[in-house]
Design an enzyme around this catalytic site. Structure first.
Site, short mmCIF file in Angstrom:
data_model
loop_
_atom_site.label_atom_id
_atom_site.label_comp_id
_atom_site.label_asym_id
_atom_site.label_seq_id
_atom_site.Cartn_x
_atom_site.Cartn_y
_atom_site.Cartn_z
N PRO A 83 0.83 -1.22 0.00
CA PRO A 83 0.00 0.00 0.00
C PRO A 83 0.85 1.25 0.00
CG PRO A 83 -0.94 -1.61 1.47
CD PRO A 83 0.36 -2.20 0.99
N CYS A 84 0.43 2.20 -0.85
CA CYS A 84 1.32 3.31 -1.19
C CYS A 84 0.86 4.66 -0.69
CB CYS A 84 1.44 3.38 -2.71
SG CYS A 84 -0.16 3.52 -3.55
N GLN A 85 -0.24 4.72 0.07
CA GLN A 85 -0.77 6.03 0.44
C GLN A 85 0.22 6.86 1.25
OE1 GLN A 85 -2.31 3.13 0.67
NE2 GLN A 85 -4.41 3.29 -0.06
N PHE A 87 3.21 7.33 0.64
CA PHE A 87 4.15 8.01 -0.24
C PHE A 87 3.46 8.94 -1.22
CE2 PHE A 87 5.98 3.62 0.30
CZ PHE A 87 6.86 3.98 1.31
#
Length: 353
Positions: A83-85, A87
């Site tokens: 999960p990238c939120q 960044f």
């Protein structure tokens, strides 16, 4: 050679679906989100492998090896998109987002499995202020155990996806493979919004699905937003709205405050903007239909992400939009998967393995 794969942080299965089409045998998909696992299990016309709810921490300390009946070094490909939120360039607040730590846990899983290759997908912000330190740490840890790591910011529109979508694709190859990995070649051709959703019928005005096309329904717009979308031509955004129809916060030009592509319509003969987890909302981006007075439907968003028409999504409207928007476009995943196999087979043919 059997191209085995484990799909971690699998989401709704976009990465896994593309890898399957490229010729991989997926041994297991796992994700912490029950709805994503439900979606994978619902698509038994495409997926025939086990899928389960699990945190990556549940798979460390040898548990994933044991679960899949593998020894260290036997797996061909470990795939995943932590999960990238944390960044995201759109995110504000503390850099100490706990989700950032998932990338480093992914690095630990790479060490434990020691696959021939690994692939990690993440947002463009991974190379910015918030993500760069963690990305560098992942690369150092992988190189220390014998990987060559390739990092490239790719734009999905250059690989057959009808959408501007910049994402990091990080490929690791074990040095003993000697495959000299190369990313797939980009294409000058573009698949447009018209190519992708131009032939779909207009969904019913009552908010129900068009018969026979799941999730092809129109979202109800407020009276004010209906006026806004009717004031726009295809390809236009909030700077093109009459002044009296702009939100108070948008009465300053977007060149000053940003957010140019909200309250906008897609253009028929261009690629779509990035399909995000909230693409179902006209207020969140340039997600208006090119000429109908509505946001694009969830099914149209899925098609722009290159999911097939009959792909099933589980959950409510917000759940489905999130699954679609967070997915790796299957067409991009397939090309990445094929490029890995191509490089491996070249190395086999010249006798380096």
């Amino acid at each position: 050679m059997e191209y085995t794969c484990i799909d971690s942080f699998c989401g709704a299965g976009g990465l896994g679906f593309g890898l399957e089409k490229a010729g991989y045998k997926i041994l297991l998909s796992f994700d912490i989100d029950q709805l994503c696992i439900n979606t994978i299990k619902a698509n038994n016309q495409y997926f025939h492998h086990p899928a389960e709810v699990a945190d990556i921490a549940d798979m460390l300390s040898g548990k994933l090896l044991k679960k899949c009946g593998l020894k260290r070094g036997e797996l061909f490909l470990l795939a995943g998109g932590p999960p990238c939120q944390g960044f995201s360039v759109q995110r504000r607040g503390s850099d100490l987002d706990p989700r950032n730590d998932l990338v480093l846990k992914y690095g630990k899983l790479i060490n434990e499995l020691y696959p021939c290759y690994f692939v990690m997908e993440n947002v463009s912000g991974l190379g910015g202020k918030r993500g760069k330190t963690i990305l560098e740490e992942l690369i150092r840890s992988a190189e220390a155990i014998g990987y060559i790591v390739h990092v490239k910011l790719v734009d999905a529109q250059e690989y057959g996806v009808p959408q501007r979508r910049k994402r990091y694709i990080i490929i690791g190859e074990r040095q003993d493979i000697h495959s000299f990995y190369e990313y797939p070649k980009v294409s000058d051709a573009r698949i447009t919004v018209r190519d992708t959703i131009g032939k779909l019928p207009e969904p019913p005005v009552d908010g129900t699905d068009y018969p026979g096309i799941s999730w092809h329904r129109r979202d109800k717009l407020s009276e004010l937003n209906l006026k806004r979308i009717n004031a726009l031509k295809e390809g236009q955004g909030r700077d093109d709205l009459p002044f009296e129809l702009r939100a108070d916060c948008h009465k300053v030009n977007s060149s000053i405050i940003g957010y140019r592509n909200v309250y906008g319509r897609m253009a028929w003969d261009e690629v779509a903007p990035t399909i995000t987890a909230r693409f179902d909302s006209f207020t969140r981006g340039k997600f208006g239909h090119p000429d109908q007075p509505r946001s694009i439907s969830l099914r149209e968003g899925a098609l722009l992400q290159t999911f097939p028409m009959d792909f099933i999504f589980t959950g409510n409207k917000v759940d489905v939009a999130r699954q679609i928007g967070n997915a790796v476009p299957p067409v991009l995943a397939e090309q990445i998967g094929r490029s890995i196999i191509t490089c491996y087979e070249k190395a086999v043919n010249v006798g380096d393995i």
